[in-house]
Design a protein around this motif. Structure first.
Motif, mmCIF file in Angstrom:
data_model
loop_
_atom_site.group_PDB
_atom_site.id
_atom_site.type_symbol
_atom_site.label_atom_id
_atom_site.label_comp_id
_atom_site.label_asym_id
_atom_site.label_seq_id
_atom_site.Cartn_x
_atom_site.Cartn_y
_atom_site.Cartn_z
ATOM 1 N N GLU A 96 -12.853 -97.814 -20.634
ATOM 2 C CA GLU A 96 -12.889 -96.845 -21.739
ATOM 3 C C GLU A 96 -13.892 -97.150 -22.854
ATOM 4 O O GLU A 96 -14.036 -96.348 -23.765
ATOM 5 N N LEU A 116 -10.535 -101.502 -29.107
ATOM 6 C CA LEU A 116 -9.210 -100.875 -29.141
ATOM 7 C C LEU A 116 -8.872 -100.423 -30.561
ATOM 8 O O LEU A 116 -8.340 -99.319 -30.761
ATOM 9 N N VAL A 162 -8.484 -96.521 -30.513
ATOM 10 C CA VAL A 162 -7.078 -96.187 -30.267
ATOM 11 C C VAL A 162 -6.176 -96.620 -31.430
ATOM 12 O O VAL A 162 -5.462 -95.808 -32.016
ATOM 13 N N CYS A 163 -6.238 -97.870 -31.751
ATOM 14 C CA CYS A 163 -5.359 -98.421 -32.785
ATOM 15 C C CYS A 163 -6.027 -98.245 -34.151
ATOM 16 O O CYS A 163 -6.296 -99.191 -34.877
ATOM 17 N N ARG A 208 -3.574 -93.656 -31.811
ATOM 18 C CA ARG A 208 -3.306 -92.908 -30.579
ATOM 19 C C ARG A 208 -2.469 -93.767 -29.622
ATOM 20 O O ARG A 208 -2.959 -94.200 -28.562
ATOM 21 N N CYS A 209 -1.252 -93.988 -30.001
ATOM 22 C CA CYS A 209 -0.406 -94.905 -29.240
ATOM 23 C C CYS A 209 -0.190 -94.422 -27.804
ATOM 24 O O CYS A 209 0.048 -95.222 -26.900
ATOM 25 N N GLU A 236 -2.337 -93.386 -25.897
ATOM 26 C CA GLU A 236 -3.462 -93.828 -25.072
ATOM 27 C C GLU A 236 -3.598 -95.344 -25.047
ATOM 28 O O GLU A 236 -4.542 -95.875 -24.459
ATOM 29 N N CYS A 237 -2.684 -96.015 -25.710
ATOM 30 C CA CYS A 237 -2.821 -97.473 -25.846
ATOM 31 C C CYS A 237 -2.303 -98.203 -24.606
ATOM 32 O O CYS A 237 -1.174 -97.975 -24.172
#
Length: 359
Positions: free
Chosen positions: A41, A212, A216-217, A223-224, A226-227
Motif C-alpha cells: 500500500e 501507516l 491510515v493512522c 481509517r481504522c 483499513e488498518c
DNA sequence: GACCCGTGGAT
DNA sequence: TATCCAAGGGT
C-alpha cells in the motif's frame, strides 16, 4: 513500555489503565504485518526510488519537515535536476536556495540545506555522511533527519521518531489518542525498544510505521477499517479514549511571521535588491490582476493577462504583486522593521545599503 | 521546556 | 470562516 517475553497477555483495560506489555511474539507480529502492508500500500515516492541518491534523500527529509508530501514533490524534482550533487548547490549563493525553495515555508531550512551542502562539499568530499553522528553535525539536521537519512539512504539501524511514528506508537501500544505535545524521553525509549534488531527489518519498520501514520493512522480521522493492525491496537481496545489535552492553535493573522513571509515573497520575486522604502512606503495603486497567480517565475516585468469577461489588462509583475500582498496586510512601521530585522538576523535577507536582497 | 519559525489544503 | 495540521530544528 516493557518488553517481557514471559508477560501474560492481559485484557486491555478501559480508561487510563496501563496497556498490556508488548511481548516478543506480538512485536514480531506487528513488524511482519505492518511491513507487509507497506509492501502493498505504500506510495511510490521518488526519494524511495532505487535510483535515488543519499543527497536526494537528505533534501527530501529537510523539505518534508513540517511540510506535506504533495507540496514537496515538484520542488524536490526541480532541486534534483538543478543540483544533483551537494557541491553544485554549495557553488551558488545561499539566496538561490531560498529562491528555489519557493513556497514550502520555513525558508531557514533552505539556508541550512545550503550550509549543509557547503559542509558536505568542503569536509566530506562531496558525499553525504553515512552515520547518524556525521549527519547530526550538519546544519538543519536534527535527531529525526539524521536517523531518517541513516536508515533510508544507507540502510542503517536507527531509531526514527517523527510525528507519524509517535502517533502510531501512542495508539498501537500506548493506548492513547495522541502523543504528547512534545517528544518525550519515554517515547524515544519506547521507539528504540520497538525497533527490530536486524538492520534491514528496522529500515522496513521505520518506513512502514511512518507510512501507516501518514495514510491510515492519521491525526484527525484515522481509517481504522483499513488498518492492518487494528485488532492489535491498544487505543481501540481501550475504547478509543479522547486526547488528554487540547492543542493550542497557532495564531497567524497579524503576527510577525505573517509579515516575514510577505517580505520573503517580495524578495523571492525580485530580481534586484529592493529599496526599503518600497516596504515601508505607501502601497502601489491597485490594478486589475489575478490574485491567484502561482509563485512567480522570476522574469522580466509585466505581461498581459486576460481578466474577467475576456478583457485583457496589464498585469503587475510577480514582484509588484508580492509587494501589494505585503501592503494589504497594513502592517505598522515598527512591526515591519522588526520583521525585516529578524530576517536579516537570521541571514534570510541582507541590507545592502538601504536595499533588501536575498543573501 | 517554551517559544519561534511559513505555507496552504482539509474539515 | 476559523482551526487543525503537516517526514522538525534551533535557541
Amino acid at each position: 513500555m516493557t518488553l517481557s517475553p514471559t508477560a501474560p497477555a492481559s485484557r486491555a483495560a478501559v480508561g487510563s489503565a496501563t496497556p498490556p506489555p508488548v511481548d516478543r511474539q506480538r512485536l514480531e507480529h506487528l513488524h511482519h504485518t505492518v511491513s507487509g502492508w507497506f509492501t502493498a500500500e505504500s506510495r511510490d515516492l521518488p526519494w524511495r526510488d532505487p535510483d535515488r541518491t543519499p543527497w536526494g534523500v537528505l533534501v527530501s527529509e529537510v523539505m518534508l519537515q513540517q511540510t506535506p508530501v504533495v507540496r514537496v514533490l515538484p520542488v524536490w524534482h526541480e532541486w534534483m535536476e538543478r543540483w544533483p550533487e551537494p557541491a553544485l548547490l554549495a557553488a551558488e549563493p545561499p539566496g538561490e536556495a531560498v529562491r528555489a525553495w519557493g513556497r514550502l515555508g520555513y525558508p531557514r531550512r533552505a539556508l541550512r540545506l545550503h550550509a549543509a551542502a557547503t559542509v558536505i562539499a568542503a569536509e566530506h568530499g562531496g558525499r553525504v555522511p553515512d552515520t547518524e553522528e556525521g549527519l547530526l553535525a550538519l546544519p538543519g539536521v536534527g535527531s529525526y533527519t539524521a536517523a531518517a537519512v541513516a536508515a533510508f539512504a544507507f540502510g542503517r539501524r536507527a531509531t526514527v521518531v517523527d510525528t507519524n511514528i509517535r502517533r502510531v506508537h501512542a495508539r498501537l501500544v500506548g493506548g492513547e489518542a495522541l502523543p504528547a505535545p512534545a517528544l518525550t524521553a519515554a517515547e524515544q525509549r519506547r521507539a528504540a525498544e520497538l525497533l527490530p534488531e536486524d538492520a534491514a527489518l528496522s529500515v522496513a519498520w521505520n518506513a512502514s510505521t511512518m507510512e501507516l501514520g501518514a495514510l491510515v493512522c492519521t491525526a484527525r480521522s484515522p481509517r481504522c477499517a483499513e488498518c492492518p493492525v487494528a485488532a492489535d491496537c491498544a487505543w481501540r481496545a481501550a475504547g478509543e479514549p479522547p486526547p488528554s489535552y487540547t492543542p493550542k492553535g497557532q495564531a497567524w493573522h497579524g503576527t510577525d511571521r505573517q509579515v516575514r513571509g510577505a517580505v520573503m515573497a517580495v524578495l523571492r520575486a525580485a530580481e534586484h535588491p529592493v529599496a526599503l522604502e518600497l516596504f515601508t512606503g505607501p502601497a502601489p495603486e491597485p490594478e486589475l490582476v489575478s490574485e491567484t497567480a502561482p509563485e512567480p517565475v522570476p522574469g522580466p516585468g509585466a505581461g498581459l493577462v486576460s481578466g474577467p469577461g475576456g478583457a485583457v489588462s496589464r498585469a503587475r509583475s510577480p514582484h509588484a504583486m508580492a509587494l501589494a500582498r505585503l501592503h494589504a496586510l497594513r502592517t505598522g512601521p515598527e512591526q515591519l522593521e522588526r520583521a525585516i530585522a529578524g530576517l536579516v538576523a537570521d541571514g534570510l535577507a541582507v541590507d545592502d545599503g538601504g536595499r533588501l536582497a536575498l543573501p
